[in-house]
Design an enzyme around this catalytic site. Structure first.
Site, PDB file in Angstrom:
ATOM      1  N   SER A   7       0.818  -1.203   0.000  1.00 11.95           N
ATOM      2  CA  SER A   7       0.000   0.000   0.000  1.00 11.95           C
ATOM      3  C   SER A   7       0.858   1.261   0.000  1.00 11.95           C
ATOM      4  O   SER A   7       1.748   1.415  -0.826  1.00 11.95           O
ATOM      5  CB  SER A   7      -0.954  -0.047   1.200  1.00 11.95           C
TER       6      SER A   7
ATOM      7  N   ASP B 242      -8.912  -3.410  -5.574  1.00 13.43           N
ATOM      8  CA  ASP B 242      -8.841  -4.277  -4.397  1.00 13.43           C
ATOM      9  C   ASP B 242      -9.794  -3.835  -3.287  1.00 13.43           C
ATOM     10  O   ASP B 242      -9.671  -4.252  -2.143  1.00 13.43           O
ATOM     11  CB  ASP B 242      -7.412  -4.344  -3.852  1.00 13.43           C
TER      12      ASP B 242
ATOM     13  N   HIS C 144      -7.677  -5.333  -0.296  1.00  9.95           N
ATOM     14  CA  HIS C 144      -6.484  -4.509  -0.141  1.00  9.95           C
ATOM     15  C   HIS C 144      -5.521  -5.025   0.931  1.00  9.95           C
ATOM     16  O   HIS C 144      -4.334  -5.205   0.663  1.00  9.95           O
ATOM     17  CB  HIS C 144      -6.888  -3.065   0.184  1.00  9.95           C
TER      18      HIS C 144
END
Length: 552
Positions: free
Chosen positions: A182, A405, A430
Site C-alpha cells: 500500500s 482491491d 487490499h
C-alpha cells in the site's frame, strides 16, 4: 530385560522430541527481505519526553482506543519541518524495534488473547516466509514508521537508510529485496527518488503490493469528508470512532499524498458529485447535481471543513482542510514523478483486482439534497430525517466503483511509471491480499525461495515437462529426425464439469520446408500439437514432429 530397557529409551527419546521445539528450516542461500507496511500498518508507542521509559501503545489497540487516539495521537502540521506534531507536548511517538522491526508490523494488537484478522498485518506472510527458510534477524526484517507523516519526511528516510545498511551488514553483505504494501510503496518510491545512490547500493529487488501510485480517489474523498474505519464488524465498537479518526487524518500529510493525481490520464476521471439545493434569482428552490474534478474538489473540502474544530485540553482547536499540507503533498508528487529504478535493481508490481473499488463519490440525492456544504461531514450520522426517508432516500455517500482491491483502483496501482520486470493482477482485498496464497506463490518465485523453474507468475501456472524422446537415422541418402515431447500445464482454474463430456482434444498441424542452397541442404518438417481438455487442474499437451533433410 534388555528389550524392555530399549523400549523405555525409545519412549523417552520420543517424549523428548515431542516437548522440544523443532528448529525451523533455515536456507542460508536466501537474500534478505525487508517488509514495509502501508498506512496504519505499524505499532506506535507514546514515550515520555523526560525519562523515555514510560511507553504506552497508542496504535493499534482495541481497549481504550478512542480516548488514547484523542489524547496521544491527535496532532498539528508544522509547515516549517513538514512534521505532524503530537498535541501532547510531553510525548513522542516512536515505533518499537523488537524482533528486528518485525514486531511492529506483525500483529498490530499483540494483547488480544484470540488472534483476529482485523489486527493482522504482515503476520501470515512472516509465518509463510519462515517456512521457506527465512530467518528473523538474518534474512527477514521489518521497517515500521509513523504513518501520520509525509512519505518524504527526512527523519523517516534517514531511518530507512540506516535500516537498509543494518540489514545489509546483518546478512553478510547481501543485497536486499524490499516488499512494500500500500502506501509503503510511496515511501519506498520517495526514498528511491531522493536517495537513489543508497537504494542502488543496498537493494536488489523491490516488490510493490497494492500501491496507490496515482492515489486512492474514492477512499480519500470519503476520508476527508467523513473519516475512515480501520476495522469493520463488531470490533469497530471497541476501536477508534470514525469521528476521532477523521480529526487525526485531517492533519496527516500522508493522507494528502494519497489524493488522486491530477495530472494522470484516468480512464474515467474520479469526481465528487453533490446533489445541492440552491435558490435562483427569483428565490425559487432548485435541486441540481454538481460534479467536481479532483482539482475542483479541493474547494469543496475547504468549504466543508471550514468550521471543523476539536476540543483538546480545554482549548478549541480549528482543524480545517490544511492548504499547507496540500502544498507539501504537491511537492511530494513531483519527487514521485521523477523517480527511476536504478540500474541493477529489479522492480515488480502486484496489484489487486476483481473487487468493486470506490472511485467517485456522490453525496445527497434528488430527494434529500445537501443545502450547506458543512453538512457533508455528517452525511453518515444525520438523524434529522425520519427512518422511512433514510431508507427510501439515502443521505450517506454513494460510490461509483471500478475494478481494484476495494481500496486502490487497479488503474492507479498499475501506473507505477517505472521500468518493471512484471506487473501481476491478483484477485484480493487490499489488506487481505497479504494473506493470499496466490501472492505467496508469486513472492516465493521472485525471491528464489523455490526450485520450480517452470512457474509462470504472470498467468499463475506451472508448465512441467513429462516426456522427451528424440530419434535420428539415415536411409537412402536422407536424414530422418523424429521428436516427441509432452507437458503438463498445472493451474488452479476450476474445471467446468458439465462441459467436460463434450470437449475433445484440440489438434493443430504445421509443415515447413527449406530450399537447398550452397550453405544448406533441402529439408522439410511437419509437426502436430495436441492439447487435451483440462482435468482436475491439469492439461496434457503433446508435440510430435518429423523432419527430413538431404544427408550432405
Amino acid at each position: 530385560m534388555v528389550m524392555l530397557v530399549e523400549e523405555i529409551v525409545r519412549s523417552v527419546e520420543l517424549w523428548l522430541r515431542m516437548i522440544k521445539k523443532p528448529q525451523p528450516y533455515v536456507d542460508p542461500n536466501l537474500d534478505p527481505v525487508l517488509l514495509v507496511p502501508g498506512i496504519a500498518g505499524s505499532i506506535l508507542k507514546a514515550v515520555d519526553k523526560e525519562n523515555g521509559d514510560k511507553e504506552e501503545r497508542v496504535w493499534i489497540r482495541i481497549l481504550a482506543a478512542d480516548y488514547t487516539c484523542r489524547t496521544k495521537l491527535w496532532s498539528r502540521f508544522d509547515p516549517q519541518t513538514g512534521r505532524s506534531v503530537t498535541l501532547d507536548p510531553k510525548k513522542n511517538i516512536v515505533v518499537p524495534e523488537d524482533r528486528y522491526g518485525l514486531h511492529a508490523i506483525d500483529v498490530l494488537d499483540p494483547d488480544m488473547i484470540i488472534g483476529r484478522e482485523c489486527v493482522y498485518y504482515f503476520h501470515d506472510m512472516i509465518v509463510e516466509m519462515i517456512k521457506w527458510g527465512f530467518q528473523e534477524g538474518k534474512t527477514l526484517f521489518g521497517f515500521g514508521y509513523d504513518f501520520r507523516q509525509s512519505n518524504r519526511l527526512p527523519e523517516t528516510l534517514e531511518r530507512l537508510a540506516k535500516k537498509l545498511e543494518a540489514v545489509y551488514q546483518a546478512s553478510g553483505g547481501k543485497k536486499i529485496s524490499i516488499i512494500s504494501h500500500s502506501m509503503g510503496g510511496l515511501l519506498v518510491k520517495c526514498f528511491m527518488s531522493l536517495h537513489s545512490d543508497i537504494f542502488e547500493k543496498y537493494v536488489k529487488n523491490w516488490i510493490a503490493i497494492a500501491a496507490p501510485f496515482r492515489g486512492a480517489p474514492g477512499y480519500i474523498t470519503s476520508t476527508f469528508l467523513n473519516g475512515m474505519s480501520f476495522v469493520e464488524g463488531w470490533e469497530q465498537n471497541f476501536f477508534i470512532s470514525k469521528w476521532s479518526m477523521h480529526q487525526l487524518l485531517i492533519e496527516c500529510p500522508s493522507i494528502y499524498e494519497l489524493m488522486a493525481c491530477p495530472h494522470f490520464h484516468w480512464q474515467h476521471l474520479p469526481v465528487l458529485e453533490i446533489w445541492r439545493e440552491k435558490q435562483d434569482s427569483d428565490g425559487n428552490s432548485q435541486i441540481i447535481l454538481e460534479s467536481y474534478s479532483p482539482e475542483e474538489s479541493i474547494q469543496i473540502f475547504k468549504d466543508a471543513l471550514s468550521s471543523n474544530t476539536v476540543i483538546y485540553d480545554g482549548e478549541d482547536i480549528p482543524l480545517p482542510f490544511n492548504l499547507d499540507i496540500l502544498k507539501w503533498a504537491d511537492k511530494t508528487h513531483k519527487f514521485l514523478s521523477h523517480a527511476k529504478v536504478p540500474p541493477g535493481v529489479k522492480f515488480y508490481n502486484v496489484y489487486g483486482i476483481n473487487l468493486e473499488t470506490p472511485h467517485s463519490a456522490c453525496y445527497g440525492s434528488a430527494e434529500v439534497p445537501i443545502t450547506d456544504l458543512p453538512e457533508l461531514r455528517f452525511c453518515e450520522v444525520i438523524i434529522s430525517y425520519s427512518l422511512i426517508q433514510m431508507m427510501l432516500f439515502p443521505i450517506w455517500p454513494q460510490y461509483m466503483c471500478v475494478d481494484g482491491d476495494g481500496t486502490v483502483p487497479a488503474e492507479s496501482a498499475k501506473a507505477d511509471g517505472l521500468n518493471a520486470e512484471a506487473r501481476v493482477g491478483v484477485p484480493g482485498e487490499h489488506r487481505g491480499i497479504l494473506s493470499d496464497h496466490h501472492l505467496f506463490r508469486i513472492l516465493k518465485h521472485w525471491l528464489k525461495a523455490d526450485s520450480d523453474p517452470f512457474y509462470n507468475p504472470i498467468n499463475d501456472y506451472v508448465i512441467l515437462p513429462t516426456a522427451f524422446e528424440l530419434e535420428r537415422h539415415k536411409e537412402s541418402g536422407l536424414q530422418f529426425t523424429s521428436l516427441k515431447e509432452e507437458w503438463e500445464v498445472i493451474s488452479e482454474e476450476q474445471d467446468d464439469h458439465d462441459d467436460m463430456v463434450n470437449r475433445k482434444p484440440f489438434v493443430s498441424s504445421i509443415c515447413i520446408s527449406q530450399a537447398g542452397d550452397d550453405q544448406s541442404s533441402p529439408a522439410e518438417a511437419c509437426a502436430t500439437v495436441t492439447v487435451h481438455p483440462q482435468i482436475e487442474g491439469k492439461q496434457h499437451v503433446e508435440l510430435n514432429a518429423v523432419s527430413v533433410s538431404v544427408d550432405a
